[in-house]
Design an enzyme around this catalytic site. Sequence first.
Site, PDB file in Angstrom:
ATOM      1  N   ARG A  20      98.073 153.939 128.112  1.00  0.00           N
ATOM      2  CA  ARG A  20      98.158 155.327 127.636  1.00  0.00           C
ATOM      3  C   ARG A  20      98.655 156.293 128.710  1.00  0.00           C
ATOM      4  O   ARG A  20      98.401 157.492 128.638  1.00  0.00           O
ATOM      5  CB  ARG A  20      96.810 155.794 127.083  1.00  0.00           C
ATOM      6  N   GLY A  26      91.808 164.678 136.682  1.00  0.00           N
ATOM      7  CA  GLY A  26      92.146 164.687 135.267  1.00  0.00           C
ATOM      8  C   GLY A  26      93.578 164.248 135.024  1.00  0.00           C
ATOM      9  O   GLY A  26      93.872 163.492 134.098  1.00  0.00           O
ATOM     10  N   THR A  71      90.441 171.133 139.228  1.00  0.00           N
ATOM     11  CA  THR A  71      90.524 172.579 139.383  1.00  0.00           C
ATOM     12  C   THR A  71      89.535 173.262 138.456  1.00  0.00           C
ATOM     13  O   THR A  71      88.992 172.657 137.531  1.00  0.00           O
ATOM     14  CB  THR A  71      91.941 173.084 139.074  1.00  0.00           C
ATOM     15  N   SER A  83      91.582 177.417 141.075  1.00  0.00           N
ATOM     16  CA  SER A  83      93.021 177.621 140.888  1.00  0.00           C
ATOM     17  C   SER A  83      93.346 178.994 140.317  1.00  0.00           C
ATOM     18  O   SER A  83      94.477 179.471 140.446  1.00  0.00           O
ATOM     19  CB  SER A  83      93.589 176.546 139.961  1.00  0.00           C
ATOM     20  N   ASP A  84      92.363 179.629 139.685  1.00  0.00           N
ATOM     21  CA  ASP A  84      92.590 180.952 139.116  1.00  0.00           C
ATOM     22  C   ASP A  84      91.256 181.667 138.950  1.00  0.00           C
ATOM     23  O   ASP A  84      90.192 181.038 138.984  1.00  0.00           O
ATOM     24  CB  ASP A  84      93.308 180.852 137.771  1.00  0.00           C
ATOM     25  N   MET A 141      86.078 171.503 132.602  1.00  0.00           N
ATOM     26  CA  MET A 141      85.942 170.849 131.302  1.00  0.00           C
ATOM     27  C   MET A 141      85.371 169.431 131.334  1.00  0.00           C
ATOM     28  O   MET A 141      85.380 168.758 130.306  1.00  0.00           O
ATOM     29  CB  MET A 141      87.302 170.819 130.584  1.00  0.00           C
ATOM     30  N   ARG A 175      84.636 163.427 140.798  1.00  0.00           N
ATOM     31  CA  ARG A 175      85.710 164.154 140.109  1.00  0.00           C
ATOM     32  C   ARG A 175      86.378 165.104 141.087  1.00  0.00           C
ATOM     33  O   ARG A 175      85.707 165.812 141.845  1.00  0.00           O
ATOM     34  CB  ARG A 175      85.142 164.923 138.919  1.00  0.00           C
ATOM     35  N   VAL A 176      87.695 165.131 141.078  1.00  0.00           N
ATOM     36  CA  VAL A 176      88.470 166.073 141.883  1.00  0.00           C
ATOM     37  C   VAL A 176      89.405 166.816 140.940  1.00  0.00           C
ATOM     38  O   VAL A 176      90.218 166.205 140.253  1.00  0.00           O
ATOM     39  CB  VAL A 176      89.258 165.357 143.003  1.00  0.00           C
TER      40      VAL A 176
END
EC number: 2.4.2.1
Length: 236
Positions: free
Chosen positions: A43, A20, A90, A202-203, A179, A87-88
């Site tokens: 962007r 992301g 968290t 990550s959490d 997400m 996709r890589v």
Amino acid sequence: MSVHIGAKTGEIAERILLPGDPLRAKYIAETFLEGAVCYNEVRGMLGFTGTYKGERISVQGTGMGVPSISIYVNELIQSYGVKTLIRVGTCGAIQPDVRVRDVILAMSASTDSNMNRLIFRGRDYAPTADFHLLRTAYEVGVEKGLALKVGNVFTADMFYNDEPNWETWARYGVLAVEMETAALYTLAAKFGCRALSVLTVSDHILTGEETTAEERQMTFNEMIEVALEAAIRNGA
């Protein structure tokens, strides 16, 4: 060139990693790829192509959320012929037996996004990973001795949600929240491509436990190696 990607035809490989964060894309290119060349700065969403163990690989930042990743996946596939997308990123755990620093291979993705409801006229669709990528990533993770979990994740449309209802999703076996995966899997299916999400915990949403920046970096590197190996072992 496409609307949001400034690459020329042939500058993007058929196999691509999708973090992301565009700065993560830069980190992956500089740390893991040989001869990496930046093909996109539109962007600020950086993209690079190089080689990994002699195999051509690209890495492209996607931004956060279903709308953002959908833009890049659509353009990568339709304008540049990408075939394999991993996709890589968290995620936040919602199961007691999933720990921070674990690596999750997303077999499928539930979601509160209306994307698929719009596509399928109010009906539910089950976004699912490519089996061969999933199996290979699992085998690589086992070889590396990683703490792996395989299962359903939840793709949330809101990062800040006053009434998230994680307990219900956890009761139905969902491992973690992120997400983007539901959109990635849906679009890969639409265009006949292969996709997988490899996620670092990550959490922990239920306990409040978080990893440090150093811990995230260590686990992130292991996750990237799993994704790269899965990509090159499965061809284009």
